[in-house]
Design a protein around this motif. Sequence first.
Motif, PDB file in Angstrom:
ATOM      1  N   THR A  24      42.790   5.457  28.939  1.00  0.00           N
ATOM      2  CA  THR A  24      42.849   6.563  27.981  1.00  0.00           C
ATOM      3  C   THR A  24      41.585   6.564  27.142  1.00  0.00           C
ATOM      4  N   PHE A  25      41.020   7.740  26.977  1.00  0.00           N
ATOM      5  CA  PHE A  25      39.778   7.889  26.225  1.00  0.00           C
ATOM      6  C   PHE A  25      39.985   8.955  25.156  1.00  0.00           C
ATOM      7  N   GLY A  26      39.374   8.766  24.025  1.00  0.00           N
ATOM      8  CA  GLY A  26      39.477   9.727  22.936  1.00  0.00           C
ATOM      9  C   GLY A  26      40.023   9.063  21.689  1.00  0.00           C
ATOM     10  N   SER A  27      40.618   9.877  20.836  1.00  0.00           N
ATOM     11  CA  SER A  27      41.146   9.354  19.579  1.00  0.00           C
ATOM     12  C   SER A  27      42.449   8.600  19.817  1.00  0.00           C
ATOM     13  N   GLY A  28      42.984   8.046  18.763  1.00  0.00           N
ATOM     14  CA  GLY A  28      44.226   7.291  18.862  1.00  0.00           C
ATOM     15  C   GLY A  28      45.404   8.116  19.346  1.00  0.00           C
ATOM     16  N   LEU A  29      45.374   9.408  19.069  1.00  0.00           N
ATOM     17  CA  LEU A  29      46.497  10.256  19.469  1.00  0.00           C
ATOM     18  C   LEU A  29      46.524  10.554  20.959  1.00  0.00           C
ATOM     19  N   VAL A  30      45.424  10.373  21.644  1.00  0.00           N
ATOM     20  CA  VAL A  30      45.372  10.616  23.084  1.00  0.00           C
ATOM     21  C   VAL A  30      46.285   9.657  23.839  1.00  0.00           C
ATOM     22  N   ILE A  31      46.466   8.486  23.310  1.00  0.00           N
ATOM     23  CA  ILE A  31      47.220   7.446  24.002  1.00  0.00           C
ATOM     24  C   ILE A  31      48.735   7.626  23.871  1.00  0.00           C
ATOM     25  N   VAL A  32      49.192   8.429  22.919  1.00  0.00           N
ATOM     26  CA  VAL A  32      50.633   8.560  22.650  1.00  0.00           C
ATOM     27  C   VAL A  32      51.420   9.041  23.876  1.00  0.00           C
ATOM     28  N   PRO A  33      51.005  10.096  24.582  1.00  0.00           N
ATOM     29  CA  PRO A  33      51.770  10.493  25.781  1.00  0.00           C
ATOM     30  C   PRO A  33      51.778   9.422  26.866  1.00  0.00           C
ATOM     31  N   PHE A  34      50.673   8.708  27.024  1.00  0.00           N
ATOM     32  CA  PHE A  34      50.612   7.626  28.007  1.00  0.00           C
ATOM     33  C   PHE A  34      51.596   6.528  27.643  1.00  0.00           C
ATOM     34  N   LEU A  35      51.620   6.142  26.373  1.00  0.00           N
ATOM     35  CA  LEU A  35      52.556   5.115  25.919  1.00  0.00           C
ATOM     36  C   LEU A  35      53.993   5.578  26.068  1.00  0.00           C
ATOM     37  N   GLU A  36      54.238   6.837  25.740  1.00  0.00           N
ATOM     38  CA  GLU A  36      55.607   7.367  25.841  1.00  0.00           C
ATOM     39  C   GLU A  36      56.118   7.270  27.275  1.00  0.00           C
ATOM     40  N   LYS A  37      55.314   7.710  28.217  1.00  0.00           N
ATOM     41  CA  LYS A  37      55.730   7.663  29.620  1.00  0.00           C
ATOM     42  C   LYS A  37      55.944   6.221  30.087  1.00  0.00           C
ATOM     43  N   GLY A  38      55.013   5.347  29.746  1.00  0.00           N
ATOM     44  CA  GLY A  38      55.100   3.964  30.209  1.00  0.00           C
ATOM     45  C   GLY A  38      56.198   3.164  29.541  1.00  0.00           C
ATOM     46  N   LEU A  39      56.360   3.322  28.238  1.00  0.00           N
ATOM     47  CA  LEU A  39      57.307   2.505  27.497  1.00  0.00           C
ATOM     48  C   LEU A  39      58.742   2.988  27.601  1.00  0.00           C
ATOM     49  N   ILE A  40      58.923   4.312  27.651  1.00  0.00           N
ATOM     50  CA  ILE A  40      60.287   4.867  27.684  1.00  0.00           C
ATOM     51  C   ILE A  40      60.753   5.132  29.113  1.00  0.00           C
ATOM     52  N   GLU A  41      59.957   5.875  29.869  1.00  0.00           N
ATOM     53  CA  GLU A  41      60.402   6.336  31.184  1.00  0.00           C
ATOM     54  C   GLU A  41      60.247   5.289  32.289  1.00  0.00           C
ATOM     55  N   GLU A  42      59.146   4.545  32.280  1.00  0.00           N
ATOM     56  CA  GLU A  42      58.895   3.614  33.382  1.00  0.00           C
ATOM     57  C   GLU A  42      59.441   2.213  33.118  1.00  0.00           C
ATOM     58  N   ALA A  43      59.030   1.596  32.021  1.00  0.00           N
ATOM     59  CA  ALA A  43      59.426   0.208  31.760  1.00  0.00           C
ATOM     60  C   ALA A  43      60.775   0.102  31.051  1.00  0.00           C
ATOM     61  N   HIS A  44      61.196   1.170  30.402  1.00  0.00           N
ATOM     62  CA  HIS A  44      62.452   1.173  29.633  1.00  0.00           C
ATOM     63  C   HIS A  44      62.464   0.082  28.566  1.00  0.00           C
ATOM     64  N   TRP A  45      61.315  -0.174  27.959  1.00  0.00           N
ATOM     65  CA  TRP A  45      61.218  -1.177  26.911  1.00  0.00           C
ATOM     66  C   TRP A  45      61.657  -0.629  25.568  1.00  0.00           C
ATOM     67  N   LEU A  46      61.516   0.679  25.382  1.00  0.00           N
ATOM     68  CA  LEU A  46      61.899   1.325  24.135  1.00  0.00           C
ATOM     69  C   LEU A  46      62.720   2.564  24.430  1.00  0.00           C
ATOM     70  N   GLY A  47      63.602   2.898  23.507  1.00  0.00           N
ATOM     71  CA  GLY A  47      64.290   4.178  23.553  1.00  0.00           C
ATOM     72  C   GLY A  47      63.429   5.212  22.838  1.00  0.00           C
ATOM     73  N   ALA A  48      63.830   6.468  22.902  1.00  0.00           N
ATOM     74  CA  ALA A  48      63.051   7.533  22.274  1.00  0.00           C
ATOM     75  C   ALA A  48      62.941   7.323  20.764  1.00  0.00           C
ATOM     76  N   ARG A  49      64.021   6.911  20.137  1.00  0.00           N
ATOM     77  CA  ARG A  49      64.011   6.688  18.678  1.00  0.00           C
ATOM     78  C   ARG A  49      63.114   5.504  18.310  1.00  0.00           C
ATOM     79  N   GLU A  50      63.182   4.429  19.070  1.00  0.00           N
ATOM     80  CA  GLU A  50      62.334   3.268  18.806  1.00  0.00           C
ATOM     81  C   GLU A  50      60.852   3.615  18.978  1.00  0.00           C
ATOM     82  N   PHE A  51      60.566   4.432  19.982  1.00  0.00           N
ATOM     83  CA  PHE A  51      59.182   4.852  20.201  1.00  0.00           C
ATOM     84  C   PHE A  51      58.687   5.698  19.032  1.00  0.00           C
ATOM     85  N   LEU A  52      59.530   6.596  18.564  1.00  0.00           N
ATOM     86  CA  LEU A  52      59.175   7.425  17.419  1.00  0.00           C
ATOM     87  C   LEU A  52      58.868   6.557  16.197  1.00  0.00           C
ATOM     88  N   VAL A  53      59.666   5.526  15.984  1.00  0.00           N
ATOM     89  CA  VAL A  53      59.424   4.603  14.870  1.00  0.00           C
ATOM     90  C   VAL A  53      58.098   3.874  15.067  1.00  0.00           C
TER      91      VAL A  53
END
Length: 93
Positions: free
Chosen positions: A19-48
Amino acid sequence: MPATLGQLMLFFLKAGSMTFGSGLVIVPFLEKGLIEEAHWLGAREFLVAVAVGMISPGPVVITATFVGLHRSPVFWGSLVSTIGIFLPSFCWS
């Protein structure tokens, strides 16, 4: 299921190197990886995690540190996640 230190390192190395760019560029990448793929966080935990990152300086490092702390034993998960997210930029500099 807790993440191993190796899994955290690999995920955040990938996040930091793909991921390249500002800090906000990484948020969709993290969301997909942490919630959808790895299931390490729920949607609420990710939001926090993102909210904690956004209210502090350095949103990317704070979010990575928060996730590492949440998914692995105390200090080591946060350390590995933080190193993993920034190691690619240090190597490429």
